[in-house]
Write an enzyme that holds these catalytic residues in place. Structure first.
Site, mmCIF file in Angstrom:
data_model
loop_
_atom_site.group_PDB
_atom_site.id
_atom_site.type_symbol
_atom_site.label_atom_id
_atom_site.label_comp_id
_atom_site.label_asym_id
_atom_site.label_seq_id
_atom_site.Cartn_x
_atom_site.Cartn_y
_atom_site.Cartn_z
ATOM 1 N N ASP A 74 4.519 1.948 -5.300
ATOM 2 C CA ASP A 74 3.900 2.958 -4.437
ATOM 3 C C ASP A 74 2.442 3.156 -4.839
ATOM 4 O O ASP A 74 2.137 3.499 -5.978
ATOM 5 C CB ASP A 74 4.665 4.283 -4.540
ATOM 6 C CG ASP A 74 4.335 5.212 -3.387
ATOM 7 O OD1 ASP A 74 3.135 5.453 -3.113
ATOM 8 O OD2 ASP A 74 5.281 5.695 -2.732
ATOM 9 N N SER A 124 3.236 7.634 2.573
ATOM 10 C CA SER A 124 4.360 6.791 2.159
ATOM 11 C C SER A 124 5.517 6.841 3.153
ATOM 12 O O SER A 124 6.454 6.055 3.029
ATOM 13 C CB SER A 124 4.861 7.200 0.771
ATOM 14 O OG SER A 124 3.886 6.873 -0.188
ATOM 15 N N HIS A 186 12.641 11.197 -1.811
ATOM 16 C CA HIS A 186 11.202 11.092 -1.553
ATOM 17 C C HIS A 186 10.950 10.041 -0.472
ATOM 18 O O HIS A 186 11.829 9.242 -0.153
ATOM 19 C CB HIS A 186 10.486 10.725 -2.858
ATOM 20 C CG HIS A 186 9.084 11.212 -2.934
ATOM 21 N ND1 HIS A 186 8.015 10.361 -3.105
ATOM 22 C CD2 HIS A 186 8.564 12.453 -2.860
ATOM 23 C CE1 HIS A 186 6.890 11.066 -3.140
ATOM 24 N NE2 HIS A 186 7.193 12.341 -2.992
ATOM 25 N N SER A 188 9.516 7.070 0.145
ATOM 26 C CA SER A 188 9.795 5.622 0.169
ATOM 27 C C SER A 188 11.292 5.319 0.172
ATOM 28 O O SER A 188 11.773 4.609 1.070
ATOM 29 C CB SER A 188 9.116 4.899 -0.997
ATOM 30 O OG SER A 188 7.794 5.318 -1.171
ATOM 31 N N ASP A 352 1.779 5.793 -7.813
ATOM 32 C CA ASP A 352 1.115 6.671 -6.849
ATOM 33 C C ASP A 352 0.774 8.026 -7.463
ATOM 34 O O ASP A 352 -0.313 8.558 -7.248
ATOM 35 C CB ASP A 352 2.073 6.847 -5.657
ATOM 36 C CG ASP A 352 1.505 7.702 -4.544
ATOM 37 O OD1 ASP A 352 0.511 7.272 -3.933
ATOM 38 O OD2 ASP A 352 2.057 8.786 -4.292
ATOM 39 N N HIS A 356 -2.793 9.893 -7.883
ATOM 40 C CA HIS A 356 -3.078 11.192 -7.253
ATOM 41 C C HIS A 356 -3.642 12.187 -8.266
ATOM 42 O O HIS A 356 -4.429 13.063 -7.916
ATOM 43 C CB HIS A 356 -1.809 11.776 -6.633
ATOM 44 C CG HIS A 356 -1.479 11.223 -5.282
ATOM 45 N ND1 HIS A 356 -2.383 11.240 -4.238
ATOM 46 C CD2 HIS A 356 -0.350 10.655 -4.798
ATOM 47 C CE1 HIS A 356 -1.812 10.691 -3.166
ATOM 48 N NE2 HIS A 356 -0.584 10.322 -3.481
ATOM 49 N N ASP A 393 2.842 0.190 -0.474
ATOM 50 C CA ASP A 393 2.809 0.852 0.838
ATOM 51 C C ASP A 393 1.395 1.153 1.309
ATOM 52 O O ASP A 393 1.124 1.184 2.499
ATOM 53 C CB ASP A 393 3.674 2.121 0.831
ATOM 54 C CG ASP A 393 3.435 3.013 -0.384
ATOM 55 O OD1 ASP A 393 2.645 2.637 -1.271
ATOM 56 O OD2 ASP A 393 4.040 4.093 -0.431
ATOM 57 N N HIS A 394 0.508 1.389 0.363
ATOM 58 C CA HIS A 394 -0.873 1.739 0.711
ATOM 59 C C HIS A 394 -1.710 1.637 -0.552
ATOM 60 O O HIS A 394 -1.160 1.565 -1.661
ATOM 61 C CB HIS A 394 -0.957 3.163 1.284
ATOM 62 C CG HIS A 394 -0.334 4.179 0.370
ATOM 63 N ND1 HIS A 394 -0.934 4.561 -0.805
ATOM 64 C CD2 HIS A 394 0.848 4.836 0.425
ATOM 65 C CE1 HIS A 394 -0.154 5.419 -1.421
ATOM 66 N NE2 HIS A 394 0.951 5.602 -0.712
ATOM 67 N N HIS A 470 -4.975 8.548 -0.772
ATOM 68 C CA HIS A 470 -4.684 7.132 -0.577
ATOM 69 C C HIS A 470 -5.940 6.417 -0.090
ATOM 70 O O HIS A 470 -6.909 7.051 0.322
ATOM 71 C CB HIS A 470 -3.577 6.961 0.461
ATOM 72 C CG HIS A 470 -2.280 7.558 0.026
ATOM 73 N ND1 HIS A 470 -1.200 7.694 0.855
ATOM 74 C CD2 HIS A 470 -1.886 8.054 -1.182
ATOM 75 C CE1 HIS A 470 -0.197 8.247 0.190
ATOM 76 N NE2 HIS A 470 -0.593 8.478 -1.040
HETATM 77 ZN ZN LIG Z 1 0.840 9.094 -2.452
#
Ligand SMILES: [Zn+2]
Ligand SMILES: *[C@@H]1O[C@H](CO)[C@@H](O)[C@H](O)[C@H]1NC(C)=O
Ligand SMILES: *[C@@H]1O[C@H](CO)[C@@H](O)[C@H](O)[C@H]1NC(C)=O
Length: 515
Positions: A74, A124, A186, A188, A352, A356, A393-394, A470
């Site tokens: 992620d 996500s 969550h 994903s 991820d 963040h 995912d990103h 992101h």
């Molecule tokens: Zn995120």
């Protein structure tokens, strides 16, 4: 062009390449310039190239994929890969940059475009809908078409559902499972089983926050996992997030309070469902209980190892929390008993979260952990019949910047200084909580922070945001096993499950099979 313009241009070029003009190495640099002697020999590089050519002269693998495993890092952007491989190499005592994360040696790599139907930059949820259900959606939504807007409390008509590759696999007689380091509810992992207009509706309490006055209150994601198809048929469910399954009157095994307002204990309901179906099953909440099952897992296994997300690997008690590789191994041992094979989703979900929070060391370490889980999977399975896809995912807005010499500490400051004479970090962010206020109009020297370099030290960011955002860049897709070559090129993220389905002859890929 006038002389003045030329002069300006020359100044500009010097400005772009400050290291050419001033060979300034930051005074507190702890690492001497490193040269790997063999790299001065052109044959060293030629050999490296020829090894690559030899290893890619693989025969095309057009076997039908019995098993498909999708690993999702992620937020694992391309710069995250470069930084993580450098950290891995430096931990092993090398300069670092030349290292490969395990999956970086896979024979095929492509790039996927991650935007969503209503968003330039993905979250996500819409991205999970793309890479699991094969259809782009709106930000915040899971398992539904782009006709459904985020947080709409109206009942989602099943006509608006899109179904994940886990359902395609189940329909073909395969087994399915999910593994993550985040809450199992969550975005994903929920993309594998949920249909919802709002990723945040993890428990009924979250739904009521938004939809107390709705006619038909939508079903929360935890309840969907325990009571709805396909979650009811997952043989392995491993991750965090106990609080979403427990009433707020209960304190769980490790002291976290449940969140549910409906008084239901969905862990017990999961157990009761398996009893009523007369199938062997087990609920576990710590590593020891999990490892005891590894040689003969029950038919159905639910493991929830934290109240919320699992701890960062660098902070976890290894006797209490399984690693991602541990969880991946037991999932494969369980699912591989089905003669028709399986689909498994494995998420390294806290890459991820490290980003963040501008906690770059955690983001990189979690990436290394995911690479270890991928390696474990390849040790247990053969690339003759098992397709392994590793992607993200990103992206994120971490940049790998400056002109640091070879082998410079990837977690340290650049060798260069800013034009203000102050150091800056090789890994820094365009935004996030690590943004520092200027003092007397000047940037602060973050290397002078008392906790500089600690695990919870935030690297610096330009724009102050509570949560770093992101990024909109493309992400890499790595593939090994049957039909890996299909994953080359640049394509929409929503193509990924179609490629996996084609390799396995399931779902929309069924039409491609002659047998
Ligand atoms: Zn995120
Ligand atoms: C919510 O969804 C319903 C049913 O699809 C639709 O009729 C309604 O217009 C939507 N509301 C909003 C605010 O989009
Ligand atoms: C439950 O499963 C066991 C073992 O598979 C079997 O022996 C038993 O007959 C089953 N009981 C019922 C009520 O189906």
């Amino acid at each position: 062009m006038g002389r003045g313009v030329l002069l300006l241009l020359a100044l500009f070029v010097v400005h772009l390449h400050p290291s050419f003009e001033r060979d300034v190495y930051h005074k507190s640099s702890r690492y001497p310039t490193v040269r790997n002697k063999e790299e001065s020999d052109p044959n060293f590089w030629a050999k490296e190239a020829w090894q690559g050519i030899e290893s890619s002269r693989y025969k095309d693998n057009v076997n039908k994929a019995r098993n498909v495993i999708m690993f999702l890092g992620d937020g694992m952007s391309v710069p995250t890969l470069a930084a993580a491989r450098t950290l891995l190499g430096q931990r092993e005592g090398r300069t670092g940059e030349e290292t490969q994360l395990f999956f970086e040696s896979f024979p095929t790599i492509g790039l996927s475009k991650t935007y969503c139907v209503d968003a330039q930059i993905a979250d996500s949820a819409c991205s999970a809908t793309a890479y699991l259900c094969g259809s782009k959606a709106n930000r915040g939504t899971l398992g539904v078409t782009a006709d459904i807007l985020r947080t709409n409390c109206s009942f989602v008509n099943p006509e608006n559902y899109v179904h994940s590759i886990a359902e395609w696999a189940l329909a073909a007689g395969k087994d399915a499972g999910i593994v993550t380091t985040t809450r199992i509810t969550h975005a994903s992992p929920a993309g594998v089983y949920a249909h919802t207009a709002e990723r945040d509706w993890e428990s009924d309490a979250d739904v009521l926050d938004d939809c107390a006055s709705a006619q038909d209150v939508p079903i929360d994601i935890a309840e969907q996992l325990v009571h709805n198809y396909p979650g009811t048929h997952f043989k392995v469910i491993l991750g965090g997030g106990r609080r979403e399954f427990l009433p707020n009157t209960i304190i769980d095994e490790e002291g976290t309070q449940g969140k549910r307002l409906d008084g239901r204990n969905l862990i017990n309901e999961w157990i009761e469902d398996k009893i009523s179906r007369n199938v062997s099953h087990k609920y576990v909440w710590n590593r020891q209980e999990l490892v005891q099952l590894s040689l003969s897992p029950p038919e159905y296994l639910l493991g929830l190892f934290e109240g919320s997300h699992m701890k960062y690997n660098l902070k976890a008690d290894p006797t209490m929390e399984p690693s991602l590789a541990d969880m991946t191994e037991i999932a494969i041992r369980s699912l591989n008993r089905n003669n028709n094979g399986f689909f498994l989703f494995v998420e390294g979900g806290r890459i991820d979260h490290g980003h963040h929070d501008n906690l770059v060391h955690h983001a990189l370490d979690e990436t290394i952990e995911m690479a270890a889980a991928v390696r474990r999977a390849t040790e247990l399975l053969s690339d003759e019949d098992s397709l392994i896809v590793v992607t993200s995912d990103h992206a994120h807005v971490m940049s790998f910047n400056g002109y640091t010499r070879r082998g410079g500490n990837i977690l340290g400051p650049s060798d260069d200084l800013g034009d203000d004479g102050l150091p800056y970090m090789t890994l820094s962010y365009a935004n996030g909580p690590g943004a520092r206020s200027h003092v007397n109009g000047k940037r602060v020297d973050v290397t002078a922070d008392e906790d500089f370099g600690d695990l919870d030290w935030m690297t610096h960011a330009e724009v102050l945001l509570e949560d770093e955002t992101h990024g909109g860049d493309d992400v890499a897709v790595f593939a090994l096993g049957p039909y890996h070559h299909l994953f080359t090129g640049m394509y929409e993220q929503s193509r990924i499950p179609h490629l996996m389905a084609y390799a396995a002859c399931i779902g929309p890929g069924l039409h491609s099979c002659d047998d």
